[in-house]
Enzyme design. Structure first.
Site, mmCIF file in Angstrom:
data_model
loop_
_atom_site.group_PDB
_atom_site.id
_atom_site.type_symbol
_atom_site.label_atom_id
_atom_site.label_comp_id
_atom_site.label_asym_id
_atom_site.label_seq_id
_atom_site.Cartn_x
_atom_site.Cartn_y
_atom_site.Cartn_z
ATOM 1 N N ASN A 97 0.883 -1.172 0.000
ATOM 2 C CA ASN A 97 0.000 0.000 0.000
ATOM 3 C C ASN A 97 0.916 1.216 0.000
ATOM 4 O O ASN A 97 1.416 1.635 1.033
ATOM 5 C CB ASN A 97 -0.907 -0.015 1.231
ATOM 6 C CG ASN A 97 -1.884 1.152 1.252
ATOM 7 O OD1 ASN A 97 -1.807 2.074 0.440
ATOM 8 N ND2 ASN A 97 -2.802 1.122 2.208
ATOM 9 N N ARG A 132 -2.833 -2.088 -3.298
ATOM 10 C CA ARG A 132 -3.978 -1.175 -3.200
ATOM 11 C C ARG A 132 -3.810 -0.118 -4.280
ATOM 12 O O ARG A 132 -2.774 0.537 -4.379
ATOM 13 C CB ARG A 132 -4.011 -0.496 -1.837
ATOM 14 C CG ARG A 132 -5.161 0.499 -1.711
ATOM 15 C CD ARG A 132 -4.969 1.456 -0.552
ATOM 16 N NE ARG A 132 -6.079 2.398 -0.443
ATOM 17 C CZ ARG A 132 -5.995 3.587 0.158
ATOM 18 N NH1 ARG A 132 -4.856 3.972 0.696
ATOM 19 N NH2 ARG A 132 -7.036 4.371 0.221
ATOM 20 N N HIS A 172 -12.489 3.953 -0.361
ATOM 21 C CA HIS A 172 -12.322 3.160 0.869
ATOM 22 C C HIS A 172 -13.030 1.810 0.752
ATOM 23 O O HIS A 172 -13.390 1.198 1.749
ATOM 24 C CB HIS A 172 -12.842 3.916 2.101
ATOM 25 C CG HIS A 172 -12.066 5.160 2.414
ATOM 26 N ND1 HIS A 172 -12.675 6.321 2.832
ATOM 27 C CD2 HIS A 172 -10.740 5.418 2.372
ATOM 28 C CE1 HIS A 172 -11.746 7.254 3.022
ATOM 29 N NE2 HIS A 172 -10.566 6.719 2.747
ATOM 30 N N ARG A 230 -8.296 17.601 3.128
ATOM 31 C CA ARG A 230 -9.258 17.757 2.046
ATOM 32 C C ARG A 230 -10.581 18.268 2.610
ATOM 33 O O ARG A 230 -10.980 17.877 3.704
ATOM 34 C CB ARG A 230 -9.460 16.419 1.330
ATOM 35 C CG ARG A 230 -8.277 15.996 0.470
ATOM 36 C CD ARG A 230 -8.405 14.563 0.004
ATOM 37 N NE ARG A 230 -7.836 13.618 0.962
ATOM 38 C CZ ARG A 230 -8.027 12.307 0.927
ATOM 39 N NH1 ARG A 230 -8.827 11.778 0.011
ATOM 40 N NH2 ARG A 230 -7.464 11.533 1.817
ATOM 41 N N ARG A 267 -5.439 13.846 16.804
ATOM 42 C CA ARG A 267 -4.873 13.785 18.160
ATOM 43 C C ARG A 267 -4.391 15.156 18.611
ATOM 44 O O ARG A 267 -4.624 15.555 19.757
ATOM 45 C CB ARG A 267 -3.733 12.765 18.200
ATOM 46 C CG ARG A 267 -4.179 11.329 18.009
ATOM 47 C CD ARG A 267 -3.014 10.413 17.749
ATOM 48 N NE ARG A 267 -2.352 10.715 16.475
ATOM 49 C CZ ARG A 267 -1.402 9.981 15.927
ATOM 50 N NH1 ARG A 267 -0.985 8.880 16.542
ATOM 51 N NH2 ARG A 267 -0.864 10.314 14.771
ATOM 52 N N GLU A 274 -7.487 -3.695 5.331
ATOM 53 C CA GLU A 274 -7.477 -3.618 3.875
ATOM 54 C C GLU A 274 -6.450 -4.573 3.272
ATOM 55 O O GLU A 274 -6.675 -5.150 2.195
ATOM 56 C CB GLU A 274 -7.177 -2.177 3.449
ATOM 57 C CG GLU A 274 -8.265 -1.202 3.847
ATOM 58 C CD GLU A 274 -7.765 0.224 3.947
ATOM 59 O OE1 GLU A 274 -8.324 1.083 3.235
ATOM 60 O OE2 GLU A 274 -6.829 0.470 4.727
#
Length: 406
Positions: A9, A92, A180, A240, A284, A378
């Site tokens: 990925n 991916r 996703h 985004r 966070r 994934e």
């Protein structure tokens, strides 16, 4: 000698990987890790299948791009699994366009089509494809499989996929694809075991991370989603904006006189949580901050989730379950608490103690609608697709497909 499948990925500054040992179905996770800080302070870290750390090393500063990162990973794999065979590599790939409704074996023709989609996913697609190129150079005899984040959403009702522009503009390419999908597909695959009471029902899954979206499922299938033609739509994300009045983009061009490159940079790299807070794109940091901008960014993030939960609940005609997954969804109890509290009109009530403990079921026993925290995987979905597509599931076979030494 052992046979392994490699799952990659690739991103702009990181390369996540998993190594699966071939044997009885399902394949066994041998190790997983990542190379992060590519181009700045590259570091390789990995854990074995049991979660024990097996490497955590700084890499040479010459690891400035994805190809160099794959070279470093290959060197480490050779030292760790000397003499073993790589029988397949699964990737991916964020955008599969209108043609690819499922995973596909990579060929030159496939790569040409996938490169044409780079403008639709500039944060991801170039790096996904660069990893395929790098593996092709290093392991030319090993088949590679591209697994798309758009595939899970294909086959929905036309009304959920259409973009309301003239047909001459839409053609066959301009449509709501959704993303996703590998994450949502994994959640759908484990719901019968984790939450059987809702697996065949109406479920909204919240994939909340640096990239964020919601998916409405019915009987384990995607019905609707919040991401659309590109990965800019829907929820507020790390950098985004999510849903945006197209007139704002016209304003950036026509009134502010910005170039296409400048607008793209704003939309993909400077907006969302970072743009609102002016501090960070990391949830966070924002939750720990008392700055007004940070509080507003968190408020807007939750607001957009709750608003879209309501919209998808309307599409489904009510919901039976709400699932949180991905980095924020799995670890940010405060975000989950606020989303569930604002969605209480749907019949969901949180169990504060379970939520704080990141338990699997976080709804109160008396809650009519259940709420869950289910870690996504994934990489496992990519491994499953790769094995199925290449006929690798189950016991070892000799000679097929071609094998290359690690």
């Amino acid at each position: 000698m052992d046979d392994f499948a490699l799952v990659l990925n690739a991103g702009s500054s990181s390369l996540k990987f998993c190594v699966y040992r071939r044997g009885d179905d399902p394949w066994r996770l041998e190790c997983q890790g990542q190379i992060e800080g590519i181009g700045t302070a590259p570091r390789l870290s990995a854990k074995d299948g049991g979660g024990t750390r097996i490497v955590d090393d700084r890499l040479d500063e010459t690891v400035r791009d994805g190809r160099a990162a794959i070279d470093s990973l290959a060197s480490w794999l050779r030292s760790k699994y000397a003499g073993s065979h790589v029988v397949a590599v699964g990737h991916r790939v964020v955008h599969g366009g209108s043609r690819y409704a499922g995973p596909t074996v990579v060929s030159r023709e496939v790569l040409v089509e996938l490169r044409s989609l780079i403008p639709l996913a500039p944060l991801h697609q170039p790096y996904n494809l660069a990893a395929i190129d790098a593996v092709s150079d290093r392991l030319p005899g090993v088949p590679q499989v591209a697994c798309f984040d758009t595939s899970f959403h294909r086959g929905g009702e036309p009304v959920s996929e259409i973009v309301p522009l003239p047909a001459r503009v839409r053609g066959s390419a301009v449509r709501r694809y959704g993303f996703h999908g590998l994450s949502y597909e994994y959640i759908a695959s484990v719901l019968p075991d984790v939450a059987p009471d809702i697996a065949g029902g109406r479920v909204i899954v919240a994939h909340l991370g640096s990239g964020a979206s919601l998916c409405a499922m019915k009987n384990g299938k995607s019905v609707d989603h919040t991401l659309g033609f590109t990965a800019l739509d829907g929820l507020c994300m790390g950098t985004r904006p999510g849903t945006l009045d197209p007139g704002v983009v016209l304003y950036l061009f026509q009134t502010l006189g910005l170039s296409a490159a400048e607008v793209e940079k704003i939309l993909y790299k400077e907006s969302g949580l970072l743009g609102i807070s002016g501090i960070s794109n990391d949830m966070r940091d924002l939750l720990a901050s008392s700055e007004p901008g940070a509080r507003l960014a968190v408020d807007y993030f939750v607001y957009r989730i709750v608003k879209e939960v309501g919209a998808l609940a309307a599409v489904l005609g009510g919901i039976d379950g709400l699932v949180f997954t991905a980095g924020i969804g799995e670890r940010a109890a405060e975000i989950r608490r606020r989303v569930v509290a604002a969605s209480s009109w749907l019949g969901v009530e949180i169990d504060d103690e379970a939520n704080q403990a990141n338990a699997t079921r976080i709804s109160h026993p008396r809650s009519r609608v259940s709420a869950w925290v289910i870690p996504t995987n994934e990489e496992l979905m990519i491994a499953r697709h790769t094995a199925r597509l290449l006929g690798l599931a189950g016991a070892r076979r000799s000679g097929h497909p071609e094998q290359e030494h690690v």
